[in-house]
Design a protein around this motif. Structure first.
Motif, PDB file in Angstrom:
ATOM      1  N   THR A 159       5.035  -0.673   1.234  1.00 16.92           N
ATOM      2  CA  THR A 159       4.788  -1.932   0.713  1.00 16.92           C
ATOM      3  C   THR A 159       5.406  -2.495  -0.857  1.00 16.92           C
ATOM      4  O   THR A 159       5.886  -1.050  -0.870  1.00 16.92           O
ATOM      5  N   TRP A 216      -8.198  -7.162  -2.490  1.00 19.76           N
ATOM      6  CA  TRP A 216      -6.946  -7.015  -1.917  1.00 19.76           C
ATOM      7  C   TRP A 216      -6.636  -8.615  -2.405  1.00 19.76           C
ATOM      8  O   TRP A 216      -5.290  -8.326  -2.883  1.00 19.76           O
ATOM      9  N   THR A 243       2.174   6.933  -2.549  1.00 25.26           N
ATOM     10  CA  THR A 243       0.418   6.789  -3.376  1.00 25.26           C
ATOM     11  C   THR A 243      -0.444   7.549  -3.573  1.00 25.26           C
ATOM     12  O   THR A 243      -1.488   7.617  -3.121  1.00 25.26           O
ATOM     13  N   ALA A 286      -4.758  -2.292   1.223  1.00 21.04           N
ATOM     14  CA  ALA A 286      -3.557  -2.180   1.029  1.00 21.04           C
ATOM     15  C   ALA A 286      -3.348  -0.482   1.032  1.00 21.04           C
ATOM     16  O   ALA A 286      -1.923  -0.285   0.759  1.00 21.04           O
ATOM     17  N   CYS A 303      -2.949   6.759  -5.738  1.00 21.18           N
ATOM     18  CA  CYS A 303      -4.313   6.007  -5.469  1.00 21.18           C
ATOM     19  C   CYS A 303      -5.397   6.524  -4.030  1.00 21.18           C
ATOM     20  O   CYS A 303      -5.927   6.007  -2.959  1.00 21.18           O
ATOM     21  N   THR A 349       6.331   2.409  -1.772  1.00 22.91           N
ATOM     22  CA  THR A 349       5.039   3.267  -3.065  1.00 22.91           C
ATOM     23  C   THR A 349       4.553   4.414  -2.530  1.00 22.91           C
ATOM     24  O   THR A 349       4.661   5.277  -1.675  1.00 22.91           O
ATOM     25  N   GLY A 377       1.613  -4.570  -3.092  1.00 22.19           N
ATOM     26  CA  GLY A 377       0.385  -4.671  -2.480  1.00 22.19           C
ATOM     27  C   GLY A 377       0.509  -5.263  -0.636  1.00 22.19           C
ATOM     28  O   GLY A 377      -0.646  -4.823   0.247  1.00 22.19           O
ATOM     29  N   ARG A 378       1.274  -6.414  -0.709  1.00 23.73           N
ATOM     30  CA  ARG A 378       1.694  -6.338   0.534  1.00 23.73           C
ATOM     31  C   ARG A 378       2.733  -5.374   1.857  1.00 23.73           C
ATOM     32  O   ARG A 378       3.645  -5.178   0.985  1.00 23.73           O
ATOM     33  N   ARG A 434      -4.548  -7.503  -4.650  1.00 23.40           N
ATOM     34  CA  ARG A 434      -3.527  -6.513  -3.977  1.00 23.40           C
ATOM     35  C   ARG A 434      -3.296  -5.087  -3.976  1.00 23.40           C
ATOM     36  O   ARG A 434      -2.427  -4.464  -4.561  1.00 23.40           O
ATOM     37  N   ASP A 435      -4.299  -4.247  -4.331  1.00 28.26           N
ATOM     38  CA  ASP A 435      -4.841  -2.883  -4.194  1.00 28.26           C
ATOM     39  C   ASP A 435      -6.083  -3.089  -3.185  1.00 28.26           C
ATOM     40  O   ASP A 435      -6.544  -3.210  -2.632  1.00 28.26           O
TER      41      ASP A 435
END
Length: 529
Positions: free
Chosen positions: A188, A320, A147, A329, A150, A145, A191-192, A324-325
């Motif tokens: 990830t 989350w 990032t 996350a 975010c 991911t 989100g997991r 899922r954010d």
């Protein structure tokens, strides 16, 4: 499943990748893991590693022996004890190392481990947010991911400060060059957390997974490995196969070898273990990355205000659960990069970390949990990429239940001390930039009075800590006197026995080692398939 063709001991970063790839190719694999399957919420929520950091159900929670270079302090050695191993409890930073790391491996007598071969493994394993390119793969099992979209506002201020301090912005810290500062990529998916287990392990008739089962000894016929003995919940069990691969990690693999009579002959004799193969390098060449930091009280809100209050935690948890954010996350290691400590260095030699969060660590094993500070704060850190000090790991007793004797030997080489001192000076330089100084209310630790080289050295010896990248204890190389396995990962002097995990690293890579560890599993599947 019919009788296994390969036993893989350890379902960690490399072991899960190896077992997944081999079984997908039709090889009958038995994968044995000492920990549970992972039905534990904090191994799913990305930032949940704050809970697994000190949880005996999923963490071996080793401690080192007293370290002379750190004034006799010991060091915490968390290691994953769950499907996915340390990739299920780590901070998720995806860092592949730089091409020269692997060219160095190749030059040390390991053909097939240069950058071209290693990059092919990375491309095959990646499902990267940045898409398919010469630098990255798409459609592979491991989701990576980006990032940058975010990141916390404080992290953006750090990236701006790095540019003001002379470090170029890097939009991809796993690109053609890792030099520069930017936003860390993390493992990830939607989100997991993406551990090696979630990435690689699938139900298929060629793969049998046994959990809560600790391998206690290798079985040999002469010098040929033919299986393992293990302790399961119902008692001792025995498994046999024509090939056995150890993927128990930089701590577990050398200890299991020594328990089984493979290691330095004098050590084994002293511990009362019959020698099967006198392999002097088993447990030697231990390397790890140390980190040193500066904690600041901030003028503006940071993640402390989100994660340090019941209301903030509840709000982040609800976000989350629904989307899922959000903060749960993410990783606390949001920003960072790599730089050369002096212009004459040909390659980067220092790693940077930035965390928009500060907290006090409780000693592992106590009931107190790690909690954010009750005021806004952030942390900047440096970690020398290529430490010179070497440690070792050995049996403390001829009993699989006894904890290993871990001797990290940090700061034994004066060059490592000098690197930390220079790194701290750079952090202070960052703090003086307009972008970061605007955020700083106070330097809380070590404090502005710690400024001379002697004071910085004393502070490093008192406060520096591991970032949990142990490797090298079953070094790969051509010489049985100084290495444990050859470039084919076969153990010198043995038949049917292989090692595939971070213990084979001839020299530690630049940056976090989870990605290179999974790469070793990928490469091992090519070699053993």
């Amino acid at each position: 499943m019919n009788e296994a063709e390969v036993i893989v001991v350890g379902a960690g970063s490399a072991g899960a990748a190896l077992a997944g790839r081999l079984s997908a190719g039709g090889t009958r694999v038995l994968l044995i893991e000492a920990g549970p399957r992972g039905a534990f919420p904090w191994t799913t929520i990305p930032i949940g590693y704050g809970k697994t950091f000190n949880h005996p159900r999923v963490n071996w929670m080793f401690r080192s022996q007293p370290i002379p270079g750190m004034g006799g302090r010991d060091n915490y050695f968390p290691r994953g004890k769950v499907l996915g191993g340390s990739s299920a409890i780590n901070a998720m930073v995806y860092s592949r190392g730089q091409p020269s790391d692997f060219e160095e491996w190749k030059a040390a007598g390991n053909p097939g481990w240069g950058w071209d071969e290693v990059l092919a493994c990375y491309l095959r394993m990646e499902d990267h947010d940045l898409g398919a390119s010469e630098a990255h793969g798409a459609g592979g099992p491991v989701h990576v991911t980006d990032t940058s979209r975010c990141a916390h506002p404080a992290t953006r201020a750090f990236v701006a400060a790095a540019a003001e301090a002379g470090l170029p912005f890097s939009p991809d810290l796993n690109g053609a060059s890792i030099e520069g500062a930017g936003y860390y990529q993390i493992t990830t998916r939607a989100g997991r957390r993406e551990s090696s287990a979630t990435a690689y392990l699938r139900k298929r008739p060629t793969l049998r997974i046994v959990t809560d089962c600790q391998v206690t000894r290798l079985l040999f016929e002469g010098r040929r490995a033919v299986g393992v003995e293990a302790m399961a919940p119902g008692g001792p069990v025995t498994y046999r196969a024509p090939r056995v691969v150890l993927s128990a990690g930089a701590v577990g693999t050398p200890i299991l070898l020594q328990l089984s009579g493979v290691g330095p002959g004098a050590l084994l004799a002293d511990k009362g273990v019959p020698v099967v193969i006198d392999s002097p390098a088993v447990g030697r060449n231990l390397q790890d990355h140390l980190c040193h930091d500066i904690y600041y009280r901030a003028r503006q809100p940071t993640m402390n205000q989100v994660l340090g209050s019941p209301f903030g935690q509840a709000r982040a948890g609800l976000r989350w659960a629904i989307r899922r954010d959000g903060p749960l996350a993410a990783s606390v290691n949001q920003g960072g990069g790599y730089y050369r400590t002096t212009p004459d260095r040909a390659l980067v030699d220092m790693q940077l970390y930035f965390s928009p969060l500060t907290y006090e660590h409780a000693r592992p094993g106590t009931r107190k949990m790690t909690r954010p500070d009750p005021f806004p704060g952030f942390c900047t850190s440096v970690s020398p990429c290529k430490p010179h000090s070497r440690g070792w790991i050995e049996l403390s007793a001829p009993d699989w239940r006894a904890p290993p004797a871990i001797h990290p030997n940090y700061l034994d080489d004066p060059r490592d001390v000098a690197d930390l001192v220079e790194g701290m000076k750079f952090l202070r330089r960052l703090a003086r930039t307009p972008a970061l100084s605007a955020l700083i209310e106070q330097e809380r630790r070590p404090g502005p009075e710690v400024s001379s080289d002697a004071a910085l050295e004393a502070d490093a010896r008192a406060r520096a800590y591991s970032v949990f990248h142990p490797c090298g204890t079953c070094r790969m190389g051509p010489d049985p006197l100084t290495s444990v396995v050859g470039p084919d990962l076969k153990l010198h002097g043995a038949e049917g026995l292989f090692v595939a995990d971070a213990s084979i690293f001839p020299r530690i890579t630049c940056g976090n080692i989870n990605a290179p560890s999974m790469m070793v599993g990928e490469r091992a599947a090519e070699l053993l398939g």
